[in-house]
Design a protein around this motif. Sequence first.
Motif, short mmCIF file in Angstrom:
data_model
loop_
_atom_site.label_atom_id
_atom_site.label_comp_id
_atom_site.label_asym_id
_atom_site.label_seq_id
_atom_site.Cartn_x
_atom_site.Cartn_y
_atom_site.Cartn_z
N VAL A 61 27.31 30.97 -50.09
CA VAL A 61 28.06 31.61 -49.00
C VAL A 61 28.88 32.76 -49.56
N THR A 62 28.81 33.90 -48.92
CA THR A 62 29.59 35.07 -49.36
C THR A 62 30.62 35.50 -48.34
N ASP A 63 30.52 34.98 -47.13
CA ASP A 63 31.42 35.40 -46.05
C ASP A 63 32.18 34.18 -45.52
N PRO A 64 33.49 34.11 -45.71
CA PRO A 64 34.24 32.93 -45.25
C PRO A 64 34.16 32.70 -43.75
N SER A 65 33.86 33.73 -42.98
CA SER A 65 33.75 33.55 -41.53
C SER A 65 32.49 32.75 -41.16
N LYS A 66 31.59 32.55 -42.13
CA LYS A 66 30.34 31.82 -41.87
C LYS A 66 30.41 30.36 -42.29
N CYS A 67 31.56 29.91 -42.74
CA CYS A 67 31.66 28.54 -43.25
C CYS A 67 31.25 27.49 -42.22
N ALA A 68 31.59 27.69 -40.98
CA ALA A 68 31.30 26.71 -39.94
C ALA A 68 29.81 26.49 -39.73
N GLU A 69 29.00 27.39 -40.23
CA GLU A 69 27.55 27.30 -40.04
C GLU A 69 26.89 26.39 -41.08
N HIS A 70 27.64 25.90 -42.06
CA HIS A 70 27.06 25.19 -43.19
C HIS A 70 27.55 23.75 -43.28
N THR A 71 26.83 22.98 -44.10
CA THR A 71 27.30 21.66 -44.52
C THR A 71 27.72 21.77 -45.99
N PHE A 72 28.52 20.78 -46.44
CA PHE A 72 29.15 20.93 -47.75
C PHE A 72 29.06 19.66 -48.58
N LEU A 73 29.01 19.85 -49.88
CA LEU A 73 29.23 18.77 -50.83
C LEU A 73 30.38 19.21 -51.72
N VAL A 74 31.39 18.35 -51.84
CA VAL A 74 32.64 18.72 -52.50
C VAL A 74 32.87 17.80 -53.69
N TYR A 75 33.03 18.40 -54.89
CA TYR A 75 33.54 17.62 -56.01
C TYR A 75 35.03 17.44 -55.77
N ILE A 108 31.59 22.98 -53.16
CA ILE A 108 33.02 23.31 -53.23
C ILE A 108 33.66 22.41 -54.29
N ILE A 109 34.63 22.96 -55.02
CA ILE A 109 35.41 22.17 -55.96
C ILE A 109 36.82 22.02 -55.41
N ASP A 110 37.21 20.77 -55.16
CA ASP A 110 38.57 20.46 -54.68
C ASP A 110 39.28 19.71 -55.81
N THR A 124 32.27 32.73 -61.03
CA THR A 124 31.48 33.84 -61.56
C THR A 124 30.35 34.13 -60.58
N VAL A 125 29.17 33.60 -60.83
CA VAL A 125 28.03 33.86 -59.94
C VAL A 125 28.14 33.06 -58.65
N TYR A 126 28.55 31.80 -58.75
CA TYR A 126 28.62 30.93 -57.57
C TYR A 126 30.07 30.72 -57.18
N ASP A 127 30.41 31.08 -55.94
CA ASP A 127 31.80 30.96 -55.47
C ASP A 127 32.04 29.58 -54.88
N TRP A 128 32.78 28.75 -55.63
CA TRP A 128 33.06 27.37 -55.21
C TRP A 128 34.40 27.26 -54.47
N THR A 129 35.00 28.40 -54.14
CA THR A 129 36.30 28.41 -53.46
C THR A 129 36.23 28.93 -52.03
N ILE A 130 35.16 29.61 -51.67
CA ILE A 130 35.18 30.46 -50.48
C ILE A 130 35.40 29.67 -49.18
N CYS A 131 34.91 28.44 -49.11
CA CYS A 131 35.09 27.64 -47.89
C CYS A 131 36.04 26.46 -48.11
N ARG A 133 39.29 26.11 -47.78
CA ARG A 133 40.25 25.88 -46.69
C ARG A 133 39.56 25.25 -45.49
N PHE A 134 38.35 25.66 -45.21
CA PHE A 134 37.61 25.13 -44.07
C PHE A 134 37.38 23.63 -44.21
N ILE A 135 36.94 23.16 -45.37
CA ILE A 135 36.58 21.75 -45.53
C ILE A 135 37.81 20.84 -45.49
N LYS A 136 38.99 21.39 -45.76
CA LYS A 136 40.21 20.59 -45.74
C LYS A 136 40.52 20.03 -44.35
#
Length: 382
Positions: A61-75, A108-110, A124-131, A133-136
């Motif tokens: 994901v590169t756009d935080p406005s698109k977070c709602a369109e996805h499912t997540f796995l969080v460490y 995502i890394i929490d 770096t290459v993979y943004d594990w922060t971008i969504c 706030r959404f998953i919280k």
Amino acid sequence: MYYQPHNIKHGKEFLQPSIDFDDNKRTSYLNYTYRLRNIRTRSSSIYTEQVSKIRMSNTFVTDPSKCAEHTFLVYSCDYSRSCGGMGDRQRGIVSSFILALITARVFIIDFEKPCELDNFLKPTVYDWTICKRFIKNEKNALTIDMMNKSSMGIDMNNLRFNLWHWKVVFVKINSNLIYQLRKIKDIRTNYGWLLNMSIPSAYNMILNLLFQPKDTLMSFLDNLIDQNVKEKYLVCCHIRVGKNPSIPQDNAFGEFEKPNETIVFKYLKRYTDPDKYVIYLASDSLYVRSEFWKIFKNGIHIDVPIIHVDRLGTHKHNEKEACDGLKYVLIEQYLLSTCDILILTADSGFGKYAAYLRGSSDNLFLIQLNDSQVITTKLRYI
């Protein structure tokens, strides 16, 4: 000749001689090794094909406005339970990341304990922060707790990924699941790189794809190298002793399960030429560190706190002290990843993943726990 630690016989004949570098190649070797800027850039140039595959998946994901369109796995690492030390957490992060790719979920890394990981590391290459706030705030969530479970005792089929309907799946884990994940049927078709890559290479790739130090860490490392190392070889040693007055909450090791610092120091004395070597010691014991400073005049003296990032003890009530503990653990691990000669305590995840980040078996040594002999080894044996 290299030896697997569990196959080594006792005896002085297995104690390896010190490395005598070719001084004619010294300048070019040092320039390559000590340019810490490769920590900032190494993830952008390695494993291009694998990075491309990750980018093309719907877990990126590169756009935080698109977070709602996805499912997540969080460490997940928070104060609700133990997360383990830094090595445990890195095992959990790598396993969770691969699990996220396999299940086509955004990773995502929490990481909240003892403070937010992104205080010190950035994607770096993979943004594990971008969504994050959404998953919280997401209520449609499941938590899977696999902490302290043997990786071989975790049956991937029982997790029934294909039936997951939750928007967010939080995973608490400190096991290496790569061997188990390789058994999933569609891995060969869709994730051939996971089958063909060695464990050290997989960790090197994933940790570099996910993390690079922020400027506060890089500035510390740059200054340390500039002031102490310059055109010398950097010899590093990690001695972990377990429960001791510096970390009284840590696990207690048996008499033959921790290194004898006296024997290790005897080995290190071959690197005392101050015109050629500087030595850095990382340890969980203030006593061991103090004894090292007394003996080695060419040792790097950094008086930083010794704090276990999970077993915080009294530091739990001082957020700044606890957070500083995490900061210096990360600094030490990145420093170890740049050393010309690296000597590690066997069975320490912290040291192992420093070596994986270093990415080379050259001049890599292991302190055997049964007799503290120092032996030559390779990444796949540590």
